[in-house]
Motif scaffolding. Structure first.
Motif, short mmCIF file in Angstrom:
data_model
loop_
_atom_site.label_atom_id
_atom_site.label_comp_id
_atom_site.label_asym_id
_atom_site.label_seq_id
_atom_site.Cartn_x
_atom_site.Cartn_y
_atom_site.Cartn_z
N TYR A 18 31.18 4.37 -30.85
CA TYR A 18 32.63 4.20 -30.74
C TYR A 18 33.18 4.15 -32.16
O TYR A 18 32.79 3.29 -32.95
N VAL A 20 36.07 3.18 -34.45
CA VAL A 20 37.21 2.27 -34.41
C VAL A 20 38.37 2.90 -35.18
O VAL A 20 38.26 3.15 -36.38
N GLY A 21 39.47 3.14 -34.49
CA GLY A 21 40.65 3.75 -35.10
C GLY A 21 41.67 2.71 -35.53
O GLY A 21 41.84 1.68 -34.87
N ARG A 22 42.35 3.00 -36.62
CA ARG A 22 43.38 2.09 -37.13
C ARG A 22 44.46 1.82 -36.09
O ARG A 22 44.88 0.67 -35.90
N GLU A 23 44.93 2.86 -35.43
CA GLU A 23 46.00 2.67 -34.44
C GLU A 23 45.51 1.87 -33.23
O GLU A 23 46.27 1.10 -32.65
N LYS A 24 44.26 2.07 -32.85
CA LYS A 24 43.71 1.27 -31.73
C LYS A 24 43.69 -0.21 -32.10
O LYS A 24 44.00 -1.07 -31.28
N GLU A 27 47.30 -1.41 -31.97
CA GLU A 27 47.74 -1.53 -30.57
C GLU A 27 47.16 -2.78 -29.92
O GLU A 27 47.86 -3.51 -29.22
N PHE A 28 45.86 -2.99 -30.15
CA PHE A 28 45.21 -4.16 -29.55
C PHE A 28 45.82 -5.44 -30.12
O PHE A 28 46.09 -6.39 -29.38
N ALA A 55 40.10 -5.76 -36.94
CA ALA A 55 40.38 -5.96 -35.51
C ALA A 55 40.40 -7.45 -35.18
O ALA A 55 39.61 -8.22 -35.72
N PHE A 59 38.69 -7.83 -29.86
CA PHE A 59 38.61 -6.37 -29.79
C PHE A 59 37.21 -5.93 -29.37
O PHE A 59 37.03 -4.85 -28.81
N VAL A 62 36.48 -4.12 -26.12
CA VAL A 62 36.74 -2.69 -25.98
C VAL A 62 35.41 -1.93 -26.05
O VAL A 62 35.17 -1.01 -25.27
N ALA A 99 38.68 -0.98 -38.91
CA ALA A 99 38.98 0.42 -38.64
C ALA A 99 38.08 1.29 -39.51
O ALA A 99 37.86 1.01 -40.69
#
Length: 148
Positions: A18, A20-24, A27-28, A55, A59, A62, A99
Motif C-alpha cells: 500500500y 501511502v498518499g499525501r491526500e489520503k 482526507e483521513f 498520518a 490511519f 486503512v 506519506a
C-alpha cells in the motif's frame, strides 16, 4: 456456523503493498478531526523531521483492512460477517506512518476464544516498510455473535 478454533495461529500471506498518499493522509485526518499541521502541511512535517505529512495513528486501520478481508473471506474460518461486531482495536508503533511509505501487511490470528456463546477472534496485522522495518502492529478483536 461457529468460528473454527483451528484458525488460531494461522498466518495469511502478505497483502499487496500500500503506497501511502499525501491526500489520503489529509482526507483521513479531516475525517477523524485531526488538526495538527503535521497531518496537513508537508513543510510543517519536514520541519519536525518527517519526509512528508504524518498520518494520524488510527490511519493504520486503512492498511489493516485488506488483511482482515482475507480472514473474513476464508471459508475455513467460519466467520459470518453479518454477526461480527468490532470489540477492540490497539496499535503498537515502531514509527509513524508518513506519506510516501510503501507498506506491506501480514495478518496472524493470535487468539480464538468462546465466551457466552460468542467467539472472540483477535488478529494481529504487522505492517512493515519497503526495507522490511516494523512500522506498526494493529491488533483487532472481533466478536462473532453466536446463533440466536
Amino acid at each position: 456456523m461457529t468460528v473454527n478454533p483451528a484458525i488460531q495461529g494461522r498466518e495469511f500471506p502478505p497483502v499487496p503493498p500500500y503506497l501511502v498518499g499525501r491526500e489520503k493522509v489529509r482526507e483521513f485526518a479531516r475525517a477523524v478531526l485531526a488538526t495538527s499541521p503535521l497531518h496537513h502541511d508537508p513543510d510543517a512535517a519536514r520541519a519536525a523531521g518527517y519526509a512528508d505529512v504524518v498520518a494520524p495513528p488510527t490511519f493504520a486501520v486503512v492498511i489493516q483492512e485488506a488483511t482482515l478481508a482475507q480472514l473474513l473471506a476464508d471459508p475455513d474460518a467460519g466467520i459470518d460477517f453479518s454477526r461480527v461486531v468490532h470489540g477492540d482495536q490497539r496499535f503498537s508503533f515502531g514509527r509513524p506512518i508518513v506519506a510516501g511509505d510503501e507498506l506491506t501487511a501480514t495478518l496472524r490470528v493470535s487468539s480464538v476464544k468462546s465466551l457466552g456463546g460468542n467467539s472472540m477472534v483477535t488478529a494481529e496485522t504487522t505492517v512493515t516498510d519497503h526495507d522490511g522495518a516494523h512500522v506498526v502492529t494493529a491488533i483487532s478483536t472481533l466478536v462473532v455473535r453466536g446463533d440466536e
